[in-house]
Design a protein around this motif. Structure first.
Motif, mmCIF file in Angstrom:
data_model
loop_
_atom_site.group_PDB
_atom_site.id
_atom_site.type_symbol
_atom_site.label_atom_id
_atom_site.label_comp_id
_atom_site.label_asym_id
_atom_site.label_seq_id
_atom_site.Cartn_x
_atom_site.Cartn_y
_atom_site.Cartn_z
ATOM 1 N N ARG A 128 0.696 -1.239 0.070
ATOM 2 C CA ARG A 128 -0.143 0.004 0.024
ATOM 3 C C ARG A 128 0.835 1.091 -0.202
ATOM 4 N N ASP A 129 1.917 1.281 0.879
ATOM 5 C CA ASP A 129 2.775 2.740 1.069
ATOM 6 C C ASP A 129 3.713 2.773 0.065
ATOM 7 N N ASN A 130 4.561 1.493 -0.108
ATOM 8 C CA ASN A 130 5.909 1.789 -1.151
ATOM 9 C C ASN A 130 5.440 1.048 -2.338
#
Length: 329
Positions: A162-164
């Motif tokens: 999700r974030d990276n």
């Protein structure tokens, strides 16, 4: 002095004489037995690798086999058809979960097989044209099929972070198609993520098989159709697809069996506990057997899955063979 002449070699025996033929019989026996002798190692390996574990699994499905009988599964109490009744009781939690997993697997299989066949056939048809760089593109298209499954799926798992992850970076940061970064490995989006990975690693196989089938279509048919004024779509409908019918029949069946039984992709992508939206039946049986330690119920589910696949395969082969006979007539 009388000299008795010996019969010449190679001449036929007199009428009525019976000549023994042990060599002929020995040669015939050898010709008949040779294929079976050559197949014997493969049959023994098939017996050891597949049939023996299958029989053991069927026996285990009739036992109340839990973690308390792991060391001596033969001493587990006999349960009869209780494991099967528990698996198909769709009003109970175990039956409901299995039915949900079955529907998810059916939807996933239909979409994955359909997209793999569509992409593979489209790419194979266009790769028949002569253009610069065709060999390079053929090699690039086969890369997903040549990569090890674990390496490919782990790479996708990092891309779906999700974030990276690269997927959210492109969809959210670069294109702005989403309001916020999406969760791809949990929730409802997990089904889409699983489908993308399955199609990505499965369509090159369809491309390879269809491309091999296209090599057997005579080019004279296309040349005659072009002279008659048939366009590309008409040639595809009248020549290519009918000629590929035997290839597609085998290809669709193989893709169906591989996809419906796929365990590596969801296991590497999600781990031991797959999200509810991507709970394929292979992972569900694994959880029932090795997570909850109820090997009897898991074995019963495996036997039910085997029976379902045998029925579907038999019906599919019957329908396709009937359609082939009708087309030949």
């Amino acid at each position: 002095m009388t000299v008795t002449a010996e019969p010449a070699v190679g001449k036929e025996a007199p009428p009525g004489a019976t000549a023994p033929a042990p060599r002929r019989r020995t040669g015939r026996v050898r010709r008949i037995a040779l294929p079976y002798l050559l197949l014997l190692p493969a049959l023994l390996l098939e017996l050891l690798v597949h049939l023996v574990p299958m029989v053991i699994g069927i026996v285990m499905s009739f036992k109340e086999l839990t973690q308390f009988y792991i060391r001596d599964w033969g001493a587990a109490p006999w349960a009869g058809f209780d494991n099967y009744s528990l698996s198909v009781d769709f009003d109970a939690p175990i039956g409901k979960a299995l039915l949900h997993s079955f529907f998810v697997t059916c939807a996933f299989t239909v979409l994955s097989v359909g997209l793999c066949w569509l992409l593979g056939t489209t790419a194979a048809v266009y790769m028949q044209e002569n253009f610069r760089g065709r060999g390079f593109l053929r090699a690039v298209f086969l890369v997903p099929y040549a990569l090890p499954v674990y390496a490919a799926v782990i790479t996708w798992a990092f891309m779906f972070q999700r974030d990276n992850g690269l997927v959210n970076h492109v969809l959210h940061d670069q294109l702005g198609l989403t309001d916020s970064p999406s969760f791809w490995l949990i929730g409802d989006n997990s089904f889409v993520a699983l489908l993308v990975v399955s199609v990505w690693k499965g369509w090159p196989f369809a491309f390879l098989i269809v491309m091999a089938g296209l090599q057997n279509i005579p080019k004279e048919l296309y040349e005659a159709a072009s002279i008659d004024g048939a366009g590309m779509l008409q040639q595809l409908r009248r020549i290519t697809m009918p000629s590929l019918r035997p290839v597609n029949q085998v290809l669709v069946l193989v893709l169906f069996l591989w996809t419906f039984n796929d365990f590596n992709t969801p296991y590497v992508l999600f781990g031991k506990a797959a999200p509810e939206a991507a709970d394929l039946i292979s992972i569900h049986i694994y959880q029932s057997s090795f997570v909850t330690w109820n090997f009897g119920t898991g074995s019963a589910m495996s036997v039910l899955l085997l029976l379902f696949l045998l029925v579907v395969t038999g019906v599919y082969l019957a329908l396709t063979s009937r359609g082939r006979r009708a087309a030949d007539v």
